[in-house]
Design a protein around this motif. Structure first.
Motif, PDB file in Angstrom:
ATOM      1  N   THR A   1       6.488  -1.334   7.397  1.00 36.98           N
ATOM      2  CA  THR A   1       4.802  -0.938   7.017  1.00 36.98           C
ATOM      3  C   THR A   1       4.186   0.105   6.430  1.00 36.98           C
ATOM      4  OG1 THR A   1       4.742  -2.616   8.357  1.00 36.98           O
ATOM      5  CG2 THR A   1       2.112  -2.041   8.252  1.00 36.98           C
ATOM      6  N   LEU A  46       3.354  -7.270   9.418  1.00 38.91           N
ATOM      7  CA  LEU A  46       2.196  -6.727   9.736  1.00 38.91           C
ATOM      8  C   LEU A  46       1.820  -7.462  10.741  1.00 38.91           C
ATOM      9  CD1 LEU A  46       0.188  -4.754   7.629  1.00 38.91           C
ATOM     10  CD2 LEU A  46      -0.265  -6.862   6.781  1.00 38.91           C
ATOM     11  N   GLU A  55      -1.233  -8.402  13.434  1.00 36.46           N
ATOM     12  CA  GLU A  55      -2.557  -8.831  13.239  1.00 36.46           C
ATOM     13  C   GLU A  55      -3.235  -7.941  13.416  1.00 36.46           C
ATOM     14  OE1 GLU A  55      -4.107 -11.262  12.289  1.00 36.46           O
ATOM     15  OE2 GLU A  55      -3.218 -13.175  12.703  1.00 36.46           O
ATOM     16  N   ALA A  65      -3.031  -5.553  10.134  1.00 36.03           N
ATOM     17  CA  ALA A  65      -3.969  -6.494   9.163  1.00 36.03           C
ATOM     18  C   ALA A  65      -5.317  -5.993   9.323  1.00 36.03           C
ATOM     19  CB  ALA A  65      -3.454  -7.848   9.239  1.00 36.03           C
ATOM     20  N   TYR A  78      -6.152  -2.240   8.187  1.00 41.93           N
ATOM     21  CA  TYR A  78      -6.185  -2.381   6.083  1.00 41.93           C
ATOM     22  C   TYR A  78      -7.327  -3.072   6.452  1.00 41.93           C
ATOM     23  CZ  TYR A  78      -1.197   0.265   6.126  1.00 41.93           C
ATOM     24  OH  TYR A  78      -0.066   0.661   6.943  1.00 41.93           O
ATOM     25  N   THR A 134      -6.518  -1.373   0.036  1.00 50.09           N
ATOM     26  CA  THR A 134      -5.708  -1.861   0.774  1.00 50.09           C
ATOM     27  C   THR A 134      -5.403  -2.552  -0.354  1.00 50.09           C
ATOM     28  OG1 THR A 134      -5.750  -1.656   2.968  1.00 50.09           O
ATOM     29  CG2 THR A 134      -4.379  -3.406   2.316  1.00 50.09           C
ATOM     30  N   ASP A 160       3.633 -12.776   8.390  1.00 51.21           N
ATOM     31  CA  ASP A 160       3.938 -11.676   8.141  1.00 51.21           C
ATOM     32  C   ASP A 160       2.968 -11.880   6.039  1.00 51.21           C
ATOM     33  OD1 ASP A 160       4.211  -9.851  10.348  1.00 51.21           O
ATOM     34  OD2 ASP A 160       6.770 -10.537   9.335  1.00 51.21           O
ATOM     35  N   ARG A 204      -0.850 -12.517   6.048  1.00 48.73           N
ATOM     36  CA  ARG A 204      -1.369 -11.990   6.350  1.00 48.73           C
ATOM     37  C   ARG A 204      -1.238 -10.678   5.226  1.00 48.73           C
ATOM     38  NH1 ARG A 204      -0.296 -12.740  11.756  1.00 48.73           N
ATOM     39  NH2 ARG A 204       1.919 -11.663  11.648  1.00 48.73           N
ATOM     40  N   LEU A 205      -0.181 -10.353   4.461  1.00 51.13           N
ATOM     41  CA  LEU A 205      -0.668  -9.341   3.701  1.00 51.13           C
ATOM     42  C   LEU A 205      -1.166  -9.670   1.393  1.00 51.13           C
ATOM     43  CD1 LEU A 205       3.781  -8.259   3.970  1.00 51.13           C
ATOM     44  CD2 LEU A 205       1.707  -6.654   3.446  1.00 51.13           C
ATOM     45  N   LEU A 248      -4.424  -9.707   2.581  1.00 53.87           N
ATOM     46  CA  LEU A 248      -5.316  -8.331   2.201  1.00 53.87           C
ATOM     47  C   LEU A 248      -5.622  -8.423   0.405  1.00 53.87           C
ATOM     48  CD1 LEU A 248      -3.801  -6.543   5.155  1.00 53.87           C
ATOM     49  CD2 LEU A 248      -5.898  -6.570   4.991  1.00 53.87           C
TER      50      LEU A 248
END
Length: 417
Positions: A130, A154, A156, A159, A162, A169, A186, A189-190, A193
């Motif tokens: 990360t 990543l 919670e 996240a 970010y 981000t 993961d 979550r990425l 974003l």
């Protein structure tokens, strides 16, 4: 947004030196190679460079299988490892010697990361886990350096952090050429974003081969500890955890003659833990004394670096530190890989998926606090059958989740060819 981010970095510059000075009081190595943190490097190689950034100890150890395959697949390239901490750099020296170049990654000031790119001219940059540095990624993108985020995780909590700078981000994530996440969660979550080109590769830390030299050290350590004596290891403990552990250990009268081995995560805390043991009236011996541990010694202080595999191999049961208090836990996979049964506390957000899988496999037991930790440790240390079952399950658990390195190499091959 990136302009505001950079402005804040400049305003914080005086505090950067204050922070370095404070850390250097306990670990003088923080003052070493200071110029590198601002993009000034004395070393250079004429070979094309493949660059991996591994912040500290855990990330550096996770590179072992990947570095081996990169060297085999791209023998005409120089591997460059960058670090943030002295312990990460020291781990790299222990693992690779002169086989790789190593420097500190510069702070995320545009001039510093620009100098880094111009000096090394990497053909490929790989960020581990990360590491989302907004100016670093932007300058690499501007310089035409392909960037990958591999073994990405990543939580919670991260996240949400970010998400507070969502546009910054999103821009950084979209400038990455590919992202390979440890788990599907993961990856989700990425993606939320703003990340694109996200795949799931698993966890590089499963692709571990315990070094035979350290396993041999483990055999020697076990002889020093006393082969018939049960050994309970507290590995990679963090600040505040040793006191909780010792409170519970002493309250229950230790564990019927078992030897407690404490290995703090950070070497600058060795003296602090020695003082704590002395104040509590516990008889202890330092690992650095390198001699047989008498039967009346209650605790061994593991004041050595780079020997964690040896400690695991010499122990009957291991508690993985950073999990009794909300530090997010440390890597339990190394212990399982050598067949050491694992206990882990409630705070495991850094290794949530690996912890869950290890518990489900029967390789680990999760406890809620220090009192339960010692209670379960005493029970298991007196149950050789249960320990044998956990040892077997640990080895099988690691073997069942290997293969991340090959997936990472596939991602890299699409960029480098």
């Amino acid at each position: 947004m990136r302009f505001l981010y950079t402005l804040v970095l400049w305003l914080l510059l005086p505090f950067v030196f204050v922070r370095l000075a404070l850390r250097a009081r306990k670990q003088p190595e923080y003052w070493h190679h200071l110029g590198e943190r601002f993009g000034f490097y004395p070393v250079k190689d004429l070979k094309p460079v493949i660059w991996l950034h591994a912040v500290s100890v855990g990330e550096t150890r996770a590179t072992v299988s990947l570095v081996a395959k990169l060297r085999a697949a791209y023998p005409d390239h120089q591997i460059l490892l960058t670090h943030t901490t002295p312990t990460g750099r020291a781990t790299s020296e222990q693992l690779y010697g002169d086989g790789v170049m190593r420097v500190y990654l510069p702070y995320d000031y545009p001039f510093a990361v620009r100098k880094f790119m111009r000096h090394f001219k990497p053909r490929l940059g790989i960020l581990m886990e990360t590491e989302i540095w907004f100016n670093l990624i932007h300058e690499a993108h501007t310089a035409g350096v392909p960037m990958l985020l591999l073994n990405a995780r990543l939580s919670e909590k991260s996240a949400k952090g970010y998400a507070r700078v969502a546009s910054l981000t999103r821009c950084a994530l979209q400038q990455l050429d590919a992202i390979a996440a440890q788990t599907a969660d993961d990856a989700v979550r990425l993606a939320r974003l703003g990340a694109q080109r996200v795949s799931v590769m698993g966890n590089l830390k499963f692709d571990i081969a315990p070094p035979q030299a350290l396993l041999a050290v483990g055999v020697s350590l076990r002889r020093q500890f006393g082969a018939p004596r049960k050994v309970f290891l507290a590995a990679s403990t963090r600040e505040g955890e040793e006191a909780l552990l010792l409170d519970a250990w002493q309250a229950r009268g230790s564990a019927e003659g078992a030897l407690l081995v404490i290995v703090p995560r950070h070497p600058q805390r060795f003296a602090e833990i020695a003082d704590m043991l002395g104040r509590r009236g516990l008889s202890y011996q330092r690992r650095s004394e390198n001699r047989v541990v008498p039967a009346d010694v209650q605790v061994v202080l593991g004041d050595s670096m780079g020997e964690m595999f040896a400690y695991y191999a010499a122990s009957d049961l291991a508690f993985i530190g950073g999990s009794l208090l909300p530090f997010g836990g440390q890597n339990l996979i190394e212990a399982c890989s050598v067949g050491t049964p694992v206990l882990i506390g409630p705070h495991t957000y850094n290794f949530a998926d690996a912890t869950r899988l290890a518990v489900e496999a029967g390789a680990a037991v999760q406890v809620s606090d220090a009192a339960e930790l010692i209670l379960v440790a005493q029970r298991l240390l007196n149950d050789s059958g249960a320990l044998a079952g956990m040892r077997k399950q640990g080895v099988q658990f690691v073997a069942a989740h290997q293969g991340a390195t090959d997936k990472a190499m596939n991602v890299i091959a699409k960029v480098l060819g």
